[in-house]
Design an enzyme around this catalytic site. Structure first.
Site, PDB file in Angstrom:
ATOM      1  N   GLY A 258       9.523   6.788 -26.979  1.00 20.55           N
ATOM      2  CA  GLY A 258      10.476   7.585 -26.207  1.00 20.55           C
ATOM      3  C   GLY A 258      10.777   6.878 -24.898  1.00 20.55           C
TER       4      GLY A 258
ATOM      5  N   ARG B 247      22.104  10.286 -17.725  1.00 18.68           N
ATOM      6  CA  ARG B 247      21.327  10.756 -16.559  1.00 18.68           C
ATOM      7  C   ARG B 247      22.206  11.503 -15.572  1.00 18.68           C
ATOM      8  NH1 ARG B 247      17.912   5.241 -17.162  1.00 18.68           N
ATOM      9  NH2 ARG B 247      16.514   6.193 -18.687  1.00 18.68           N
TER      10      ARG B 247
ATOM     11  N   ILE C 106      12.164  36.048  -7.242  1.00 21.09           N
ATOM     12  CA  ILE C 106      13.047  37.017  -6.564  1.00 21.09           C
ATOM     13  C   ILE C 106      13.320  38.217  -7.477  1.00 21.09           C
ATOM     14  CG2 ILE C 106      15.426  37.353  -5.712  1.00 21.09           C
ATOM     15  CD1 ILE C 106      15.218  34.512  -4.499  1.00 21.09           C
TER      16      ILE C 106
ATOM     17  N   GLU D 116      16.770  12.133 -21.404  1.00 17.36           N
ATOM     18  CA  GLU D 116      17.373  10.904 -20.858  1.00 17.36           C
ATOM     19  C   GLU D 116      16.423  10.172 -19.905  1.00 17.36           C
ATOM     20  OE1 GLU D 116      19.966  10.419 -22.424  1.00 17.36           O
ATOM     21  OE2 GLU D 116      21.193  12.216 -22.652  1.00 17.36           O
TER      22      GLU D 116
ATOM     23  N   SER E  78      10.870  12.125 -15.325  1.00 13.68           N
ATOM     24  CA  SER E  78      10.862  11.874 -13.870  1.00 13.68           C
ATOM     25  C   SER E  78      10.068  10.618 -13.538  1.00 13.68           C
ATOM     26  CB  SER E  78      10.246  13.070 -13.137  1.00 13.68           C
ATOM     27  OG  SER E  78      11.099  14.184 -13.235  1.00 13.68           O
TER      28      SER E  78
END
Ligand code: FAD
Length: 376
Positions: A120, A235, A329, A355, A358
């Site tokens: 990957g 991206r 919230i 894509e 991080s």
């Protein structure tokens, strides 16, 4: 004008049905027909090939709007546009003429086949091979995680044309493989945390013969470069989807905060909630600016690895944070399927992975920075 039209379409036709489609994990056939009419599948395809010829700065706003309504819808568009861009950017003129006009109509949509079960992040570790045999190539292997794997009909497939090449990327090529080619079949599909209604499939290639004319760009060994060029668009696209999801989470939150009463007044009057709203809006705006900078760089020509990497990294992490704040919230209701925030919260993590994760974005950014700031 087109962004305004998509915004109206999302408000009127996507938001009212998104909850039900996602809950039933239904492929959105009707919405796709409407997207075809709006020209979304042709957005970045040049007018000469039957497209709208939008620049990426416009395109990312379309994607943001779609993701604000339902992220899955933007996912169906993403890989299609990415594959069309690769054909436009790297294909031969014959390939552009053959594929782009039909893709612009949206009936035949694109799918991207890079990842495999054991490759990957490390794209160079793929095992799929393509062997030349006369005027054809013979593809063998299996691709995993193919978005649109069942419903797409034109796949951009990365394979090793020279398995001995070192480093491996020098021996990789991309092939345009059409659905229905003998030997191509769908394997398993995945049930997912979010990103419902979109097929994520395994595709199996057993002695799949494609004409040599389907080798992208007509030259062997350029596939890795073509894939990385395509992933820049991917991206930027994921960053736009992240901004869209986060914007939806913010919109729902600021409305809810003014309606929900606790301790005798709307929770929006409590400063702790105001701070959350301020931070959410500021982060979304920062991500949007990075996204627009990356799209503008892409429009100016050349590579934009640094800008696309930064936009994708920041926007996807931001999306994760903002959707969690939205859930807070909404209190207990945020944890239920009564409200859309739980969907945003489940859709956000894919932005961190798709894509390129991080961690991989940070590696790309750092590599660019070290080149830019090299001291010798
Ligand atoms: C819903 C979905 C849709 C997808 N659609 C497509 C598609 O259409 N086409 C396609 O080709 N692929 C697709 N993918 C695959 C996706 O691009 C990969 O899942 C992603 O790139 C990560 O690869 P991996 O899953 O093999 O994780 P791995 O590469 O195994 O990574 C596992 C972990 O190790 C980290 N890691 C790996 N290498 C390093 C390193 N060098 N330094 C630091 N950390 C590292 C990663 O960041 C991650 O946290 C899809 C995936 C999903 C979940």
């Amino acid at each position: 004008m087109i962004v305004a039209e998509i915004r109206r379409f999302v408000d009127r036709e996507v938001i009212p049905v998104a909850h039900e489609l996602e809950r039933n994990d239904t492929y959105p056939v009707d919405l796709i027909e409407k997207l075809k009419v709006l020209g979304v599948f042709s957005a970045t395809i040049p007018e000469a090939y039957g497209g709208l010829g939008c620049d990426f700065l416009t395109y990312v706003q379309i994607v943001e709007e779609l993701a604000r309504g339902w992220m899955s819808l933007s996912g169906i568009v993403n890989t299609h546009v990415l594959v069309a861009h690769m054909i436009q950017q790297y294909g031969t003129e014959e390939q552009r003429q053959r594929f782009l006009p039909v893709m612009a109509q949206g009936d035949r949509r694109g799918g991207l086949c890079l990842s495999e079960a054991s490759a990957g992040s490390d794209v160079q570790a793929i095992m799929m091979t393509a062997r030349r045999d006369g005027d054809e190539y013979v593809l063998d292997g299996a691709k995993l995680w193919v978005t649109n794997g069942i419903h797409a009909s034109i796949f951009a497939v990365l394979a090793r044309t020279n398995p001995q090449a070192r480093p491996p990327y020098r021996g990789m090529s991309i092939f345009l493989v059409e659905k229905g080619t003998p030997g191509l079949s769908a394997g398993r599909t995945f049930e997912k945390l979010g990103y419902k209604g979109v097929d994520t499939a395994e595709l199996v290639f057993e002695q799949v013969r494609v004409p040599a004319a389907n080798l992208l760009g007509g030259v062997e060994g350029a596939g890795f470069k073509h894939a990385m060029g395509g992933l820049e668009v991917g991206r930027i696209n994921v960053a736009a989807r992240a901004v869209g999801i986060a914007q939806a989470a913010f919109n729902d939150s600021i409305r809810y905060a003014q309606q929900r009463v606790a301790f005798g007044e709307p929770i929006a009057h409590h400063q702790a909630i105001q701070m959350k709203l301020a931070d959410m809006a500021t982060k979304i705006e920062a991500a949007r600016l990075l996204l627009q900078k990356a799209a503008a760089k892409k429009d100016s020509g050349g590579r934009c690895d640094l800008e696309a990497g930064m936009a994708k990294l920041f926007a996807s992490e931001m999306c994760q944070e903002v959707t969690l704040e939205a859930l807070r919230i909404h209190g207990g209701f945020g944890y239920t399927k009564e409200f859309n925030v739980e969907r945003y919260y489940r859709d956000a993590p894919f932005m961190l992975v798709g894509e390129g994760t991080s961690e991989i974005q940070r590696l790309i950014i750092a590599r660019q920075l070290l080149q830019q700031y090299a001291i010798d």
